[in-house]
Write a protein that holds these residues in place. Structure first.
Motif, mmCIF file in Angstrom:
data_model
loop_
_atom_site.group_PDB
_atom_site.id
_atom_site.type_symbol
_atom_site.label_atom_id
_atom_site.label_comp_id
_atom_site.label_asym_id
_atom_site.label_seq_id
_atom_site.Cartn_x
_atom_site.Cartn_y
_atom_site.Cartn_z
ATOM 1 N N LEU A 1 -5.293 -8.064 7.236
ATOM 2 C CA LEU A 1 -5.571 -8.331 5.825
ATOM 3 C C LEU A 1 -5.418 -7.070 4.995
ATOM 4 C CD1 LEU A 1 -6.546 -10.189 3.558
ATOM 5 C CD2 LEU A 1 -8.902 -9.662 4.255
ATOM 6 N N LYS A 2 -5.885 -5.967 5.526
ATOM 7 C CA LYS A 2 -5.765 -4.689 4.807
ATOM 8 C C LYS A 2 -4.300 -4.329 4.584
ATOM 9 C CE LYS A 2 -7.027 0.207 5.282
ATOM 10 N NZ LYS A 2 -7.703 1.212 6.164
ATOM 11 N N LYS A 3 -3.491 -4.448 5.634
ATOM 12 C CA LYS A 3 -2.064 -4.137 5.508
ATOM 13 C C LYS A 3 -1.371 -5.117 4.568
ATOM 14 C CE LYS A 3 -1.640 -2.055 10.107
ATOM 15 N NZ LYS A 3 -0.994 -2.174 11.450
ATOM 16 N N PHE A 4 -1.769 -6.383 4.646
ATOM 17 C CA PHE A 4 -1.157 -7.395 3.787
ATOM 18 C C PHE A 4 -1.462 -7.137 2.324
ATOM 19 C CE2 PHE A 4 -1.272 -11.732 1.873
ATOM 20 C CZ PHE A 4 0.069 -12.016 2.003
ATOM 21 N N ALA A 5 -2.687 -6.729 2.024
ATOM 22 C CA ALA A 5 -3.057 -6.428 0.639
ATOM 23 C C ALA A 5 -2.272 -5.241 0.107
ATOM 24 C CB ALA A 5 -4.558 -6.151 0.558
ATOM 25 N N ILE A 6 -2.073 -4.235 0.946
ATOM 26 C CA ILE A 6 -1.276 -3.069 0.517
ATOM 27 C C ILE A 6 0.157 -3.476 0.266
ATOM 28 C CG2 ILE A 6 -0.386 -0.837 1.269
ATOM 29 C CD1 ILE A 6 -2.985 -0.421 2.818
ATOM 30 N N GLU A 7 0.703 -4.315 1.142
ATOM 31 C CA GLU A 7 2.075 -4.783 0.980
ATOM 32 C C GLU A 7 2.226 -5.618 -0.287
ATOM 33 O OE1 GLU A 7 5.513 -7.148 3.583
ATOM 34 O OE2 GLU A 7 3.488 -6.861 4.378
ATOM 35 N N CYS A 8 1.242 -6.465 -0.542
ATOM 36 C CA CYS A 8 1.275 -7.277 -1.754
ATOM 37 C C CYS A 8 1.254 -6.396 -2.991
ATOM 38 C CB CYS A 8 0.091 -8.232 -1.788
ATOM 39 S SG CYS A 8 0.229 -9.618 -0.655
ATOM 40 N N ARG A 9 0.402 -5.390 -2.992
ATOM 41 C CA ARG A 9 0.286 -4.513 -4.157
ATOM 42 C C ARG A 9 1.573 -3.727 -4.375
ATOM 43 N NH1 ARG A 9 -4.154 -2.554 -2.830
ATOM 44 N NH2 ARG A 9 -3.583 -0.564 -1.895
ATOM 45 N N THR A 10 2.197 -3.298 -3.279
ATOM 46 C CA THR A 10 3.440 -2.527 -3.393
ATOM 47 C C THR A 10 4.573 -3.390 -3.916
ATOM 48 O OG1 THR A 10 2.759 -1.130 -1.542
ATOM 49 C CG2 THR A 10 5.086 -1.123 -2.124
ATOM 50 N N GLU A 11 4.723 -4.613 -3.355
ATOM 51 C CA GLU A 11 5.805 -5.491 -3.772
ATOM 52 C C GLU A 11 5.598 -6.018 -5.184
ATOM 53 O OE1 GLU A 11 8.535 -6.038 -2.267
ATOM 54 O OE2 GLU A 11 8.078 -4.989 -0.406
ATOM 55 N N THR A 12 4.342 -6.329 -5.532
ATOM 56 C CA THR A 12 4.078 -6.875 -6.860
ATOM 57 C C THR A 12 4.360 -5.842 -7.940
ATOM 58 O OG1 THR A 12 2.371 -8.274 -5.909
ATOM 59 C CG2 THR A 12 2.346 -8.006 -8.287
ATOM 60 N N PHE B 1 -9.734 -14.125 -0.113
ATOM 61 C CA PHE B 1 -9.650 -14.306 -1.558
ATOM 62 C C PHE B 1 -10.198 -13.087 -2.296
ATOM 63 C CE2 PHE B 1 -12.099 -15.531 -5.356
ATOM 64 C CZ PHE B 1 -11.071 -15.965 -6.176
ATOM 65 N N GLU B 2 -11.361 -12.599 -1.869
ATOM 66 C CA GLU B 2 -11.969 -11.456 -2.542
ATOM 67 C C GLU B 2 -11.088 -10.216 -2.446
ATOM 68 O OE1 GLU B 2 -15.887 -10.741 -1.129
ATOM 69 O OE2 GLU B 2 -16.753 -12.532 -2.066
ATOM 70 N N GLU B 3 -10.544 -9.958 -1.268
ATOM 71 C CA GLU B 3 -9.724 -8.764 -1.087
ATOM 72 C C GLU B 3 -8.424 -8.840 -1.875
ATOM 73 O OE1 GLU B 3 -10.555 -5.939 0.476
ATOM 74 O OE2 GLU B 3 -12.537 -6.862 0.663
ATOM 75 N N LEU B 4 -7.790 -9.996 -1.870
ATOM 76 C CA LEU B 4 -6.526 -10.126 -2.588
ATOM 77 C C LEU B 4 -6.735 -10.204 -4.094
ATOM 78 C CD1 LEU B 4 -4.596 -12.536 -0.215
ATOM 79 C CD2 LEU B 4 -4.577 -10.041 -0.308
ATOM 80 N N LYS B 5 -7.895 -10.671 -4.507
ATOM 81 C CA LYS B 5 -8.202 -10.667 -5.928
ATOM 82 C C LYS B 5 -8.364 -9.235 -6.430
ATOM 83 C CE LYS B 5 -11.284 -12.740 -9.351
ATOM 84 N NZ LYS B 5 -12.495 -13.586 -9.564
ATOM 85 N N LYS B 6 -8.939 -8.375 -5.604
ATOM 86 C CA LYS B 6 -9.033 -6.960 -5.971
ATOM 87 C C LYS B 6 -7.644 -6.365 -6.137
ATOM 88 C CE LYS B 6 -13.341 -6.261 -3.378
ATOM 89 N NZ LYS B 6 -13.943 -5.572 -2.194
ATOM 90 N N THR B 7 -6.746 -6.738 -5.222
ATOM 91 C CA THR B 7 -5.371 -6.262 -5.311
ATOM 92 C C THR B 7 -4.699 -6.766 -6.575
ATOM 93 O OG1 THR B 7 -5.169 -6.207 -2.905
ATOM 94 C CG2 THR B 7 -3.132 -6.283 -4.167
#
Length: 466
Positions: free
Chosen positions: A351-362, A398-404
């Motif tokens: 989840l941590k890596k996925f959130a970083i990847e989402c933030r980078t791509e977005t 949801f909480e972690e990705l919402k922070k992202t």
């Protein structure tokens, strides 16, 4: 006789003895009348039973620093058990000591068992609670574990490998394949390690829950079972069988909900009236708020000492009737499923890596390319196995990705949108994938809980999305 003449010595002795006897009797009666009003501390256990015949007349009471003796009235309707050791010398007029040991207060007993029908028994007084882990193999956001940790003096965490979940189905397919079984074994092992780090343990058995759980409850002296509800037909029937078996043992069973983004109790409709199409479901739940996650307990109550319950070994694939699955395909390429490691630690790291990847791509601004890059085959966000096994809570995701998402959109856009239903949020599409997962789980629960004979629609697997 002359009244001034003194009585003979023999008569004088008789009068003196009669006077002393009358004085002693009066003194004794006076003490007996004052005894019930003596304001003495009392440490006892009242059983509300008339077990003894009237006691002899009590002697006087003399408190001492090390112990206190109590005079028991001759007519009793309850039994009081002293918590202090008896004095070295006791009067012969005191009642004989009770043959009920003081260990009654320290060890489980039928007199002290908390029954679910007893409203006077506080939840915090539970002696032992079994936490039955199922598809919730995590410590974070786990309400049964958190509630049991707060309610009970001891906890017995349990995971059962039900033989009915393995072997061949009537259609000839494996109920659980080797890759999924390997992932499950990893997740159970990780859960045991996490519980041991917090002062507890995990009891592992192969057997049917309605048989094994009552046996463990009797051995541990448990008075409750806490567990998460599941959604499929077989899982719902297993819950009913466990509830019936535990009712026969006088043990309360309490189920919680924790497998979806939205809580079932927060739905704006009864489950039997749930819309059968995703659009109608989404329209009704868009006003809901996602509940906050439950924190991981820093310490977990220890397992009960009663019964000498062994933790048990985690089974191998062979123990479950499965052969090790190949790690390479026929064309020489590695099989992705063979490399997946189950467990909460791996899930949180993913989840941590996925959130970083989402933030980078977005942040690159191309949402279509972002979606394609962070999603794997079949539009999976690469976390679905851990969600399906309960190693990761959808609410925590949801909480972690919402922070992202809040880091990648403007403050004004965030305030305007409100997060999940925001058309401006870079993570909006992923939240809708979680909502799709909710829809399938709720619709499955709706028809698995329906009466026999009700038509159930063919739906996709509840773990297929996300």
């Amino acid at each position: 006789m002359d009244t001034n003449t003194p009585p003979p010595p023999s008569q004088l002795q008789e009068l003196t003895a009669a006077s002393a006897s009358a004085s002693a009797s009066a003194s004794q009666d006076e003490n007996q009348e004052e005894l019930p009003t003596a304001n003495l501390p009392l440490a006892s256990l009242s059983l509300s039973l008339s077990l003894f015949s009237p006691f002899p007349k009590p002697c006087s009471v003399v408190p001492s620093p090390s112990h206190v003796k109590f005079n028991v009235p001759s007519q009793v309707s309850s039994l009081s058990i002293s918590l202090f050791p008896p004095p070295a010398k006791s009067s012969s007029k005191l009642s004989a000591p009770s043959n009920i040991s003081n260990s009654l207060l320290l060890s489980p007993s039928p007199f002290l068992r908390r029954r679910p029908t007893d409203p006077s028994a506080a939840a915090a007084a539970r002696r032992c609670t079994i936490v039955w882990f199922r598809a919730d193999l995590r410590l974070h956001d786990n309400e049964p574990l958190s509630a049991a940790n707060a309610d009970s003096l001891s906890i017995l965490p349990v995971f059962l490998f039900d033989p009915r979940d393995f072997g061949r189905s009537p259609s000839g397919f494996d109920r659980t394949g080797p890759y999924r079984a390997r992932f499950l074994i990893d997740s159970v092992a990780e859960l045991r390690q996490g519980l041991r780090r917090r002062g507890s343990d995990l009891v592992v058995r192969i057997g049917r829950p309605e048989v094994v759980l009552p046996e463990l409850a009797r051995a541990a002296g448990a008075d409750a079972v806490y567990s998460h509800r599941e959604v499929s037909h077989d899982e719902a029937r297993a819950e009913e069988r466990v509830a019936a078996a535990m009712e026969a043992e006088g043990v309360e069973v309490k189920y919680f909900w924790g497998s979806t983004l939205y809580h079932i109790d927060d739905l704006p409709f009864k489950l039997e009236h749930m819309p059968t199409n995703y659009g109608g479901f989404r329209e009704k739940v868009k006003v809901l708020t996602v509940r906050k996650t439950i924190e991981t307990p820093e310490e977990v109550k220890g397992v009960p000492s009663r019964g000498n319950i062994e933790p048990g070994d985690i089974p191998s694939l062979q123990d479950l009737g499965l052969n090790p699955a190949p790690t390479m395909s026929q064309d020489g390429k590695p099989i992705m499923s063979a490399s997946l490691v189950g467990g909460e630690t791996e899930a949180l790291e993913r989840l941590k890596k996925f959130a970083i990847e989402c933030r980078t791509e977005t942040s690159r601004g191309n949402m279509e390319n972002s979606r394609n890059s962070i999603f794997g085959a079949n539009f999976s966000c690469k976390i679905s196995p851990w969600l399906a096994m309960g190693c990761l809570s959808p609410r925590l995701m949801f909480e972690e990705l919402k922070k992202t998402a809040n880091r990648t959109v403007s403050t004004a856009s965030s305030a305007k949108s409100g997060g999940l239903n925001s058309p401006d949020s870079g993570m909006n599409w992923l939240m809708f994938e979680l909502l799709w997962r909710d829809f399938f789980r709720f619709i499955t629960k709706k028809y698995s809980s329906a009466k026999k004979g009700a038509a159930a629609p063919a739906t996709a697997c509840t773990g297929a999305l996300v």
